[in-house]
Enzyme design. Structure first.
Site, short mmCIF file in Angstrom:
data_model
loop_
_atom_site.label_atom_id
_atom_site.label_comp_id
_atom_site.label_asym_id
_atom_site.label_seq_id
_atom_site.Cartn_x
_atom_site.Cartn_y
_atom_site.Cartn_z
N HIS A 17 7.77 -4.61 -6.98
CA HIS A 17 7.39 -6.02 -7.08
C HIS A 17 5.92 -6.15 -7.48
O HIS A 17 5.13 -5.21 -7.38
CB HIS A 17 7.63 -6.73 -5.75
CG HIS A 17 6.85 -6.11 -4.62
ND1 HIS A 17 5.50 -6.31 -4.45
CD2 HIS A 17 7.23 -5.27 -3.62
CE1 HIS A 17 5.08 -5.63 -3.40
NE2 HIS A 17 6.11 -4.99 -2.88
N ASP A 286 7.48 0.10 -3.32
CA ASP A 286 6.85 1.41 -3.49
C ASP A 286 7.66 2.49 -2.79
O ASP A 286 7.83 3.60 -3.32
CB ASP A 286 5.40 1.40 -3.01
CG ASP A 286 5.22 0.82 -1.61
OD1 ASP A 286 6.21 0.42 -0.97
OD2 ASP A 286 4.05 0.75 -1.16
#
Length: 386
Positions: A17, A286
Site C-alpha cells: 500500500h 510489507d
C-alpha cells in the site's frame, strides 16, 4: 539483453500500500516511549493519505505506460486486468488509485473479500499454529539469521539514535524497564491468530522509525520530522536498518515465511494458470512481500536509491515471457519502487521520469544469456505447499 525475442505473456504484481498514517495501536505505544508530543495527522490512523493516493495514481500511470511498452494494451470495453486487495482501507484505496491512474474511466472492479478493516487471510501475517514445535523452528531461524548476535550488536548505534530522538530515559517505558534502550529484553511473541512480534528494542525501534518515515514521506515540516533531530541521509540509513532487520527476522525467515504465505502462493499460482487476465494486481503489505520473497527463495538484495527493503508503495512484478522463436516460457521478477527522494518530493513519475527498477535473483537458479530464468525454476517454487 535481447529483449526483442521475448514477449511478455502475463504479469502478477504484488504491491505494498501507499503512504498511510501511523497505526492507532502504534501511536498509543509510542506515546509511552517518549515524553515529547507526536505530530497530529489529518486522516484516520492506518488510512491511505491524500498524498499517498496521488503518488499511487502517478505509479498507476507509469505502470500503464510500462505495460504498453511491453505490448500489453488494456482495452476500455474489455479490460484484461484483475485487481484484488486486502480488505483494509489503505490497501483497497491503493488499488483504486493505482487503477485510476493507469486506466481512468475503464470499468475495472477492485475485488476484496470482506468489509473494510477486516483482514483477508490471504494477506494476514497472523500465526495459524502456535505449537511449541513451530515456535521453536521460528526461533531457530531467527538465531540462524542473527549469527552470534551480529545483527543486534550492529544495531547498537541505531538503538542509541532512537533513544536520543525519543528522549527515552524520560519516558514511561524507561520507568517500566529501568534500563538502557538497547538492553530491553528481546522476546518472540507467538500466539495463534495474532501477528508474530519480536518484542524489545527492535519492536520499539520499528514503531518509531515507521512514524518518522511516514512524517518524511508526507513532507511534514522538517522540525516536525522526528522533532527535527534527523538531519542527514546517513542517519536515515542507520535508523532504517532497524526496520529492515525487524521485517527480515519476523517475516522473511524460512519457517514463518512459508507458514504465512501459503494462501498467497496458491492465489498467485491460480492467477498464473488462469488464462482470463494478462495483468493481475494484488495489494497487501510489507510483511506480505517479505514473507513471499522468503518463501519462494529469492536472494538477499539491497535496493538502489532506497533505505527500505520493502519501500512503501513499492511492488514486485512477477513476469512470464514467451520466447518468440522457440515458444518456451521464461521468468523475470523486478522490484519497482519510488526512490527515497521521489517519495519525499512527491514528484510525478511516468515513462520519462520512471521509478526505480531492480531485478530480483532466485537462489539456486541461473539466468540465460539474455537475463531470464527458465520458467520451471520459478513455477516449481509455487508448489512448495502441495
Amino acid at each position: 539483453m535481447n529483449n526483442n525475442q521475448y514477449q511478455l505473456d502475463k504479469v502478477v504484481i504484488l504491491s505494498r500500500h501507499g503512504i498511510r498514517t501511523p497505526l492507532e495501536n502504534t501511536i498509543a505505544f509510542l506515546e509511552k516511549s517518549s515524553p515529547l508530543k507526536w505530530p497530529s495527522w489529518d486522516h484516520a490512523y492506518g488510512y491511505l493519505t491524500t498524498r499517498g493516493g496521488a503518488l499511487e495514481a502517478f505509479f498507476g500511470h507509469y505502470l500503464s505506460q510500462w505495460l504498453e511498452q511491453k505490448n500489453i494494451n488494456i482495452e476500455p470495453e474489455n479490460p484484461d486486468i484483475y485487481v484484488y486487495a486486502n480488505s483494509l482501507q489503505r490497501t483497497v484505496a491503493t488499488a483504486q488509485f493505482l487503477v485510476n491512474g493507469a486506466f481512468a474511466g475503464y470499468d475495472i472492479p477492485i475485488h476484496h473479500k470482506y468489509t473494510i478493516e477486516k483482514m483477508d487471510p490471504i494477506f494476514d501475517p497472523s500465526v495459524k499454529d502456535d505449537s511449541p514445535e513451530l515456535k521453536q523452528a521460528v526461533l531457530n531461524d531467527i538465531e540462524e539469521a542473527d549469527k552470534a548476535g551480529a545483527i543486534f550488536k550492529n544495531l547498537a548505534p541505531a538503538y542509541q539514535m532512537v533513544s536520543d530522538i525519543l528522549e527515552y530515559p524520560q519516558s514511561q517505558l524507561y520507568a517500566l524497564y529501568k534500563c538502557d534502550f538497547a538492553d530491553i529484553p528481546n522476546e518472540l511473541y507467538f500466539k495463534k491468530n495474532e501477528e508474530p512480534e519480536l518484542h524489545g528494542p527492535l519492536a520499539i525501534g520499528i514503531c518509531a522509525v515507521d512514524a518518522f518515515l511516514l512524517q518524511y514521506y508526507s513532507a511534514f515540516p522538517k522540525d516536525q520530522i522526528a522533532w527535527g533531530k534527523i538531519t542527514s541521509r546517513e542517519q536515515w540509513q542507520q535508523l532504517i536498518q532497524i526496520r529492515n532487520h525487524y521485517i527480515d527476522l519476523v517475516f522473511h525467515t524460512k519457517t514463518i515465511a512459508q507458514h504465512i504465505s501459503k494462501l498467497l502462493i496458491n492465489k498467485i499460482d491460480d492467477l498464473l494458470h488462469n488464462k482470463q487476465h494478462k495483468v493481475n494486481l494484488l495489494v497487501g503489505h510489507d510483511s506480505t512481500i517479505a514473507a513471499l520473497l522468503g518463501a519462494l527463495d529469492f536472494a538477499p538484495y539491497q535496493l538502489p536509491n532506497q533505505c527500505e527493503n520493502t519501500p512503501i508503495g513499492g511492488m514486485v512484478i512477477f513476469q512470464r515471457y514467451r520466447h518468440i522463436s522457440s515458444g518456451k516460457y521464461f521468468f523475470k521478477a523486478e522490484y519497482v519502487y519510488q526512490s527515497f527522494e521521489q517519495l519525499y518530493t512527491g514528484q510525478a513519475i511516468d515513462i520519462n521520469n520512471p521509478p526505480q527498477h531492480y531485478q530480483l535473483q532466485l537462489e539456486d537458479a541461473s539466468v540465460n544469456n539474455d537475463g531470464y530464468y527458465d520458467w520451471a525454476d520459478f513455477a516449481k517454487r509455487l508448489n512448495i505447499n502441495e
